[in-house]
Each structure stands twice: as structure tokens, then as C-alpha cells.
Write a protein that holds these residues in place. Structure first.
Motif, short mmCIF file in Angstrom:
data_model
loop_
_atom_site.label_atom_id
_atom_site.label_comp_id
_atom_site.label_asym_id
_atom_site.label_seq_id
_atom_site.Cartn_x
_atom_site.Cartn_y
_atom_site.Cartn_z
N ASP A 76 19.86 34.13 -21.39
CA ASP A 76 19.03 33.15 -21.41
C ASP A 76 19.16 32.22 -20.31
O ASP A 76 20.31 31.61 -20.04
N ASP A 77 18.28 32.39 -19.27
CA ASP A 77 18.63 31.43 -17.87
C ASP A 77 18.75 30.01 -18.07
O ASP A 77 18.89 29.20 -17.30
N SER A 78 18.18 29.34 -19.41
CA SER A 78 18.18 27.94 -19.61
C SER A 78 19.60 27.62 -19.93
O SER A 78 19.85 26.51 -20.18
N VAL A 79 20.52 28.42 -20.29
CA VAL A 79 21.93 28.08 -20.81
C VAL A 79 22.88 28.34 -19.73
O VAL A 79 22.96 29.32 -19.20
N THR A 158 34.77 30.07 -24.47
CA THR A 158 33.99 29.07 -23.68
C THR A 158 33.35 30.10 -22.25
O THR A 158 34.58 30.70 -21.68
N ILE A 159 32.36 30.28 -22.22
CA ILE A 159 31.77 30.91 -21.26
C ILE A 159 30.83 30.18 -20.43
O ILE A 159 29.87 29.60 -20.63
N ARG A 160 31.31 30.07 -18.88
CA ARG A 160 30.45 29.44 -17.92
C ARG A 160 29.80 30.23 -16.97
O ARG A 160 30.27 30.98 -16.50
N LYS A 161 28.49 30.33 -17.21
CA LYS A 161 27.60 31.39 -16.57
C LYS A 161 27.54 31.26 -15.01
O LYS A 161 27.61 30.05 -14.42
N PHE A 162 27.42 32.39 -14.58
CA PHE A 162 27.59 32.47 -13.17
C PHE A 162 26.10 32.24 -12.55
O PHE A 162 24.92 32.97 -13.26
N ALA A 163 25.69 31.39 -11.73
CA ALA A 163 24.15 31.11 -11.21
C ALA A 163 23.82 32.43 -10.50
O ALA A 163 24.48 32.99 -9.61
N LYS A 164 22.71 32.86 -11.02
CA LYS A 164 22.11 34.10 -10.34
C LYS A 164 21.67 33.74 -8.89
O LYS A 164 21.64 34.55 -8.03
#
Length: 400
Positions: A76-79, A158-164
Motif C-alpha cells: 500500500d503506497d499510502s502507508v 516496526t517497518i519503515r517503508k522504503f520510498a520507491k
């Protein structure tokens, strides 16, 4: 939505897993989905179409993905960030702020299995003897996990997502992170080789800002990047070397620290050295690199203000070396030219709050030259002060 009991859900999952194991070869995702659909539709005719779809997804995620039901939020790109405080407490940071979601996890054991899968993916173990995990996913997302023998309310993940997609400095101007005038000023500073240190609190955008500033590095320069976990996307630099730290294996071997990487980078003929973030005694090696002719080097660190960050640098330096404080301050002043401080506002926006030139120190205090400051009206404004150290500008034929 009908809630499956843990036992009935597990029975369906076990049934699908048995079918997968009985297949000759490794069934692909489409084959597994068919197995799940047949299992659910063959055993549960009482479900509505929506309920059946949800149950099929739950089972497929648990049998196919190492991240299980969390795969939904990863895609989910909004997360931006996923925070799990025990199996029942799931929080998401989105573009709209922090929200609490109904947890999809059935048990603590399921959460622990996801954590172990992540650890295995980076050849690590997490257990009562090694209860803390720092890792990253294949897409670069940062992961931190803590076992329940340390975290009172159950395992924490905790997962901090990597910006695509990397954000450019021009886009930051459009989003009011900084002004166009400030952007042009920073561009000249980077091109002319001023050493820049970026500070800010957690999730204030330090890495993103450093990534954007790297676009101003002149073509043809050799850049060495050192990070705890690879995050920077320096796609515009041709002569680039990226290195990351490694933790020790289960035998306590193979540990590669940031200090080791900074020291070896000095033998790689760098023009600039970029250190992703300093957290401890490696700050002394970072300053040594900045003090030995590698103009235009950059780094980041956690701090509440420019002056607060400078005090933190002192403390980090002292943690690994017992030398006089004035000698430490001298190295900081000689190594760092410009301090940029970022902040995260209540509405979730990230902004440059201050840019100051580090001029000198006297009587135990740093002498700072404020260049840009955030005013009470919420705007970042040029102070009108001229840059004190203009030698690097003159060498490149520039002026400010």
C-alpha cells in the motif's frame, strides 16, 4: 464480516500447505491461489462473496508471503510506516497521519513467525538470547523487532517503508519544505564543496533531504557512501561506491562497523564521503574524513536543533575517545561548514527550520552564523547574513 476462529483458520492453512508439499516441483503463485480458492469454496459454502474473498486472501498471504498478512500494508503506497505493539495493536503512519487499524494477526506466534522470516532473510536470528533485530527488506525498508521477553506487551515490529520514488529538491520546494531561494543557496554550497551536516528528529526527512542534495554533486566526482542500511538512491552519480554495515553472525563473526567502512573509504580515492547517519563513536572517523581534504562530504544525525546536534556530536565523540573537549570542538568546527536542521510539524509536514554556518568556537560556545531561519509566520527566510568562510566559493568562481 464473519470472523474465523483461530483453529478453523489454521486448519484451512494447514490443508493448503499439505497440498503445496504434495505437489511435485514448486507451485507458482497462480497454482497456490487456485489451491486456496478450492479449499475455501469447497469447505465453506456459508460465506458471502466478500467474506470468501477476504478469507482466501488471509490464507494465501499466510501460505505464500514471508510477511504474511502484513504484505497488504507493504504494497500500500499510502502507508509510510507499520508499527505493531503486540499482536492486537497495529498502527500505520500514512499521508494523513497516524491511524490505528484492526489487527489482522491471529496470534503472538504468527507475529513471531513473521519476525523470524524477516531475520532469516538477512541471515540473522532473533530469539531470547538475541532479542533485538535491525534489518531491512529486499526493497530497502528498515525493520526493527523486539522479542516478547524484552517487550512487555508482546513482540514489537516496526517497518519503515522504503520510498520507491526519490523526492527531488525541486519537489521539496513545491511542498514548502524549503524556499526556492534556499534551494539555490544550497546548490551553490554543495557544488563548491562545503561540508554539510543535516540534523533533525525521527522521521523528519534527513535521509530524503540528503538524497536530494546529492543531485547537486558535480559530474565526474568519485563519491563513497557509507550507511548502516542502504537507503540513499544516488542515481545521478556515475563514479559511486556504496557500502553498508553488517552485524555479526550467530558465532559472533563478520561484524562490519561504520568506523571500519569510513577508514577503508579513505583508501578508495574519494572526492566526497557521505555517511548516512552517525549514532556513536564513528563520528570521530567521520570528522577525520571531513578534515582530510574530502570537501563536500555530508552526513546526518538525530538532534533537536543545530546547537543540540553539536552537543550530541561532542558526546558521541567522547564515547569512543577520551580527548580534551576543546580538541573535539576544534575538529567539529574544522570538519563541518554548514548545519541544516529539519523538523516535522504537527500536520506531518517536513520543513527546513534553520541553516547555520559553523564559524568557530570560543569560551566553550560555538560561533554560528545564521543564514536561513524559520520565522514565527512559518516561513523560512534568509537572514541577510553573508557567508563568513568564502574560500571554497572563490576556488569555484562562485559568490553568495
Amino acid at each position: 464480516m464473519v470472523q474465523e476462529s483461530r483453529s478453523s483458520l489454521q486448519e484451512l492453512i494447514d490443508s493448503v500447505r499439505m497440498q503445496i508439499l504434495s505437489e511435485s516441483g514448486n507451485p507458482d503463485s497462480e497454482d497456490v491461489m487456485k489451491m486456496v480458492e478450492n479449499t475455501v469454496l469447497g469447505s465453506r459454502q456459508d460465506l458471502s462473496l466478500a467474506e470468501a474473498k477476504e478469507l482466501i486472501w488471509k490464507i494465501y498471504a499466510r501460505t505464500r508471503s514471508k510477511l504474511g498478512v502484513l504484505e497488504r500494508y507493504i504494497k500500500d503506497d499510502s502507508v509510510n510506516e507499520i508499527m505493531i505493539n503486540g499482536k492486537d495493536n497495529l498502527f500505520l503512519e500514512t499521508r494523513c497521519g497516524m491511524i490505528r487499524e484492526n489487527s489482522l494477526l491471529e496470534s503472538t506466534e504468527e507475529l513471531e513467525e513473521i519476525i523470524r522470516n524477516i531475520a532469516a532473510g538477512v541471515h540473522r536470528e532473533i530469539n531470547e538470547m538475541n532479542p533485538i533485530l535491525d534489518a531491512r527488506l529486499k526493497d530497502g525498508s528498515r525493520v526493527n523487532a523486539v522479542c516478547r521477553n524484552v517487550a512487555v506487551g508482546g513482540p514489537v515490529l516496526t517497518i519503515r517503508k522504503f520510498a520507491k520514488e526519490r523526492i527531488t529538491i525541486s519537489e521539496m520546494v513545491s511542498e514548502n519544505t524549503l524556499t526556492a531561494e534556499c534551494r539555490e543557496y544550497l546548490e551553490i554550497l554543495v557544488k563548491c564543496g562545503y561540508n554539510i551536516f543535516i540534523s533533525g528528529g525521527t522521521s523528519s526527512g534527513k535521509t530524503t533531504f540528503l538524497n536530494a542534495l546529492s543531485d547537486f554533486i558535480p559530474k565526474g566526482e568519485r563519491v563513497i557512501v557509507i550507511e548502516d542500511s542502504t537507503e540513499l538512491q544516488l542515481s545521478l552519480i556515475d563514479n559511486l561506491v556504496q557500502m553498508e554495515c553488517h552485524s555479526a553472525n550467530t558465532l559472533g563473526q563478520g561484524r562490519i562497523t561504520m568506523e571500519m567502512l569510513i577508514r577503508t573509504s579513505l583508501r578508495m580515492r574519494p572526492d566526497r564521503i557521505i555517511v548516512g547517519e552517525v549514532r556513536g563513536r564513528e563520528v570521530s572517523d567521520m570528522l577525520q574524513a571531513m578534515n582530510t581534504g574530502h570537501d563536500g562530504s555530508m552526513s546526518t544525525g538525530h538532534g533537536n536543533s543545530v546547537t543540540g546536534m553539536l552537543r550530541r556530536l561532542e558526546a558521541m565523540y567522547l564515547s569512543g575517545s577520551q580527548i580534551p573537549i576543546d580538541a573535539i570542538r576544534s575538529q567539529i568546527v574544522e570538519g563541518i561548514d554548514i548545519m541544516v536542521h529539519l523538523g516535522r510539524l504537527k500536520d506531518g509536514g517536513r520543513k527546513v527550520l534553520e541553516i547555520q554556518e559553523l564559524v568557530d568556537f570560543s569560551n566553550g560556545k560555538y560561533i554560528l552564523n545564521p543564514l536561513f531561519l524559520m520565522k514565527d509566520n512559518g516561513r523560512l527566510e534568509f537572514t541577510g547574513n553573508r557567508l563568513k568562510n568564502t574560500s571554497k566559493l572563490r576556488l569555484r568562481g562562485e559568490s553568495l
